[in-house]
Design an enzyme around this catalytic site. Structure first.
Site, PDB file in Angstrom:
ATOM      1  N   TYR A 168       0.824  -1.217   0.000  1.00  0.00           N
ATOM      2  CA  TYR A 168       0.000   0.000   0.000  1.00  0.00           C
ATOM      3  C   TYR A 168       0.855   1.262   0.000  1.00  0.00           C
ATOM      4  O   TYR A 168       0.492   2.274  -0.601  1.00  0.00           O
ATOM      5  CB  TYR A 168      -0.954   0.016   1.196  1.00  0.00           C
ATOM      6  CG  TYR A 168      -2.196  -0.803   0.941  1.00  0.00           C
ATOM      7  CD1 TYR A 168      -3.068  -0.462  -0.079  1.00  0.00           C
ATOM      8  CD2 TYR A 168      -2.490  -1.918   1.706  1.00  0.00           C
ATOM      9  CE1 TYR A 168      -4.204  -1.211  -0.338  1.00  0.00           C
ATOM     10  CE2 TYR A 168      -3.626  -2.675   1.460  1.00  0.00           C
ATOM     11  CZ  TYR A 168      -4.482  -2.316   0.436  1.00  0.00           C
ATOM     12  OH  TYR A 168      -5.593  -3.055   0.186  1.00  0.00           O
ATOM     13  N   ASP A 209      -0.880 -35.451   8.296  1.00  0.00           N
ATOM     14  CA  ASP A 209      -1.812 -36.340   7.622  1.00  0.00           C
ATOM     15  C   ASP A 209      -1.041 -37.195   6.610  1.00  0.00           C
ATOM     16  O   ASP A 209       0.121 -36.896   6.291  1.00  0.00           O
ATOM     17  CB  ASP A 209      -2.870 -35.523   6.857  1.00  0.00           C
ATOM     18  CG  ASP A 209      -3.836 -34.797   7.788  1.00  0.00           C
ATOM     19  OD1 ASP A 209      -3.969 -35.199   8.964  1.00  0.00           O
ATOM     20  OD2 ASP A 209      -4.468 -33.822   7.329  1.00  0.00           O
ATOM     21  N   GLU A 241       0.849 -31.359  12.318  1.00  0.00           N
ATOM     22  CA  GLU A 241       0.098 -30.587  11.315  1.00  0.00           C
ATOM     23  C   GLU A 241      -1.188 -29.972  11.867  1.00  0.00           C
ATOM     24  O   GLU A 241      -1.433 -28.793  11.700  1.00  0.00           O
ATOM     25  CB  GLU A 241      -0.236 -31.476  10.110  1.00  0.00           C
ATOM     26  CG  GLU A 241      -1.063 -30.735   9.057  1.00  0.00           C
ATOM     27  CD  GLU A 241      -1.339 -31.540   7.797  1.00  0.00           C
ATOM     28  OE1 GLU A 241      -0.828 -32.671   7.677  1.00  0.00           O
ATOM     29  OE2 GLU A 241      -2.062 -31.033   6.930  1.00  0.00           O
TER      30      GLU A 241
END
EC number: 5.6.2.2
Lengths: 364, 364
Positions: free
Chosen positions: A99, A247, A195
């Site tokens: 910005y 996972d 995780e």
């Protein structure tokens, strides 16, 4: 390198980029920069540091075209911005810098990807991580729970925090800048980087940290830069084994890959962000088979991602080839919380002790 | 209600559901349950508690069809699971419960949405939040930084934590169960709940918490249940003004809506999760205009979401109608970090003091 040294190196290196352009122009040359090509075909294993780094392929950018000249102009503005920020001891997010470029006329960024990429260029050129520029990402660091004590330099002075005794149940939150942390002491045998929040909470509730002197780190999916830096520093400072528990799907192997080998887009920072000694604990495709876990079929995207991992140099080992080919053959994936189908204690009482013994971390 | 009372109420209410079925069957009736309809057309404003709640529309579910009978069977299994969990003082995530149902034969859940929805049914039927069942979501609570002290009951005993002096730069992380927190004392004048991490960090770096005795809460986008519960308790316990500071787009107004009025899907828990006194600080469409902020055009989805808000009873005020219609007319949206285009101090030195004075929070 201390924080002060890092900042000094940042200023010196960034200003030397600008002064090289000045010299080029004085000599009647077109100003330019040269950068390594950032694809998976240009990363190589560095034996000395045990991490993957960019190879020799370089791309040259010179101000001969309007597009490339604008790129160098933007870089000059960013260097000026960082110089001022360091001088005033301020910091900002990458989004804020985007910005701020609103006021830079022709050097205004068109999208945030562009400004992020330019910061990576400057990291490569200066060999200083962006923390040394006082630029931090939006994403938060994750949480830590376990027998360790740190000292953190905060806006309100130095704080000493024990990551079990001085924190709430949610743990200690890793700050944006891990460079502000000193590692005081620990009473841990190993670190498990996890995780999902559900599994992190499960290990805390079951007292796994106390029973096995384990430090638990919540990765929160693809780990933030500060989380990877924290694991790197725990491994380097305390030489603790770092075990990654995710996972059992291709996206999770990428999480392990980014912890252990570094991400392709930050290969220039691998020595700071990667933890080459990190080991993959699970969930392995062979665990899905051996424990007959609840599972789902692979999607087309999963299969594509697994095939892509087979050609990724970071996964070019017999271990990964065997596991990934097994997974493609079974056509199944499982989540780490699938162990709950065997009861809430199965993962801490059965799976992890067996797996940690197999890895030589726990004695049988 | 204390944690013990909540758990006792959970057991009593859940078992009474099962015993009602028993009585129905003994009387030769088909077992059934009746639940309020959960859509935005069945929420009503409750004057006494100042929150939106479900209205009178109910839907009856009885075991006359195989599908509905299976639904009641699943509910019976879940009640049994919660009863055992509370008896053993264990807890689990919604995801774990979904996997545990693997062993429930015909009562196995087909997808996690189904088990989540059933837990909401049980919350409505028992008038106990799921924290009373020891079921917690995956999502983490967000962070708090400011002049306040809490006591939290953790697995390792009671911890007293001051949210500036006893924490790192990232702040205190709200635990899954806010019921384990006691509010000790504070030295604050108001609370600002902030959507993005970048703005939360900006206010901390600029010392806004110290200068204005402000408690800063990071909402992390759509706030987690524990974050909403925390704001509710700060408002109820300490009667502090709660100000919500988000991006200026329809998705952010929904964030404000869920803080102040409660979410439609948890309207039955509004008294615990909503903060009716919460005020919208900004970023307002009129701020985009008045401060001429960097902005983007609205997408079709943005326009659709704004139009949907115009028919949402939670936004049926002159204030929101005026602001939303202005935004549709301007066809623009801005992010809160867009203030950085006016310099890193603009938001803390100019915008917030002016806006807080306008709201009567700061004296002019």
């Amino acid at each position: 390198m201390s924080r002060e040294e890092l900042e000094k190196k940042a200023i010196t290196s960034l200003l030397s980029i600008a002064s090289a352009w000045y010299d080029q122009m004085k000599a009647g040359e077109i100003p330019s920069i040269s950068l390594p090509s950032r694809t998976k075909y240009n990363i190589e294993y560095d034996d000395a540091s045990e991490v993957w780094k960019y190879g020799d392929k370089e791309s040259l950018r010179n101000a001969a075209s309007a597009k490339s000249a604008t790129h160098l102009l933007k870089m000059a503005y960013v260097i000026g911005f960082i110089k001022q920020q360091l001088r005033e001891n301020r910091s900002s997010t990458l989004r804020e810098m985007y910005y701020i470029s609103e006021g830079w006329k022709r050097a205004k960024f068109a999208a945030q990807d562009e400004s992020n990429y330019l910061i990576e260029d400057l990291e490569i050129l200066s060999d200083v991580p962006r923390e040394g520029f006082h630029l931090h990402p939006e994403e938060n660091g994750a949480s830590i729970y376990g027998p360790m004590r740190i000292r953190e330099e905060t806006r309100r002075g130095m704080k000493t925090i024990h990551c079990q005794d001085d924190v709430g149940q949610a743990g200690y939150t890793i700050p944006n800048s891990v460079e502000n942390i000193e590692f005081v002491d620990h009473d841990a045998k190993f670190v498990i980087a996890i995780e999902t929040g559900g599994m992190y909470d499960r290990l805390i509730e079951n007292g796994f940290d106390e029973e096995h002197n384990a430090i638990l780190v919540h990765l929160k999916g693809q780990p933030a830069r500060s989380t990877r830096r924290m694991l790197n520093r725990m491994s380097m400072t305390w030489d603790l084994p770092i075990l990654v528990f995710t996972d059992g799907d291709p996206w999770s192997y990428r999480i392990y890959g980014s912890v252990a080998y570094g991400a392709i887009k930050s290969a220039h920072m691998s020595e700071l962000l990667a933890t080459p000694k990190a080991q993959f604990l699970g969930l392995r495709p062979s665990d899905i088979r051996d424990y007959n876990l609840p599972s789902d079929k692979l999607t087309d995207k999963d299969v594509e991602a697994l095939r892509s991992e087979l050609t990724d140099p970071r996964f070019a080992t017999d271990y990964w080839k065997k596991e990934i080919n097994l997974q493609l053959e079974m056509n199944l994936k499982s989540e780490q919380q699938a162990f709950a189908a065997r009861g809430l204690d199965f993962v801490t009482k059965t799976y992890l002790p067996a797996r940690l013994a197999e890895m030589g971390i726990l004695k049988r």
